[in-house]
Each structure stands twice: as C-alpha cells, then as structure tokens.
Scaffold this motif. Structure first.
Motif, short mmCIF file in Angstrom:
data_model
loop_
_atom_site.label_atom_id
_atom_site.label_comp_id
_atom_site.label_asym_id
_atom_site.label_seq_id
_atom_site.Cartn_x
_atom_site.Cartn_y
_atom_site.Cartn_z
N GLN A 57 0.82 -1.21 0.00
CA GLN A 57 0.00 0.00 0.00
C GLN A 57 0.85 1.25 0.00
O GLN A 57 0.39 2.31 -0.43
N PHE A 58 2.08 1.17 0.45
CA PHE A 58 2.93 2.33 0.61
C PHE A 58 4.08 2.28 -0.41
O PHE A 58 4.93 1.40 -0.32
N PRO A 59 4.12 3.22 -1.33
CA PRO A 59 5.22 3.21 -2.31
C PRO A 59 6.56 3.45 -1.63
O PRO A 59 6.66 4.21 -0.68
N ALA A 60 7.56 2.78 -2.14
CA ALA A 60 8.89 2.89 -1.55
C ALA A 60 9.58 4.18 -1.89
O ALA A 60 9.33 4.91 -2.74
#
Length: 60
Positions: A57-60
């Motif tokens: 869900q969280f882009p790097a």
C-alpha cells in the motif's frame, strides 16, 4: 534379551539416517510455517491484510 530401541533390523546407522531425514522434514515444515506466518497470514492489526499486502500500500 535386549529390546532396546537402538538395536533393530536396520542397526544403528539405519536409525541415525531416519533421525536425519526426520530432522530435515521438521526443519522444512518449520520454515514453511514461518514464511506463512510472516508473509501470508492475515493479521488483525494490519486491518486483516497480509504483511505483504500491507506493505504494498505504501510506495517505496
């Protein structure tokens, strides 16, 4: 009469090879469960998502 478990038809070497195979099987099953537990098991604290789904869900 000696009926100890270490002296069977296979002899000592047969028992030791069985122990090694059983140890390898147990190790494999433990590693498989750990992968499931940390990667694929939905977790309540992550809103019933798997850890991998949650991290995506969280882009790097």
């Amino acid at each position: 009469m000696d009926i100890s478990p270490n002296h069977g038809a296979l002899g000592d070497s047969g028992c030791r090879s069985c122990e090694k195979v059983n140890e390898e099987i147990a190790q494999s099953k433990i590693e498989k469960y750990i992968r499931f537990y940390y990667r694929k098991r939905p977790q309540r604290k992550l809103k019933k998502l798997t850890p991998v789904e949650y991290r995506r869900q969280f882009p790097a």
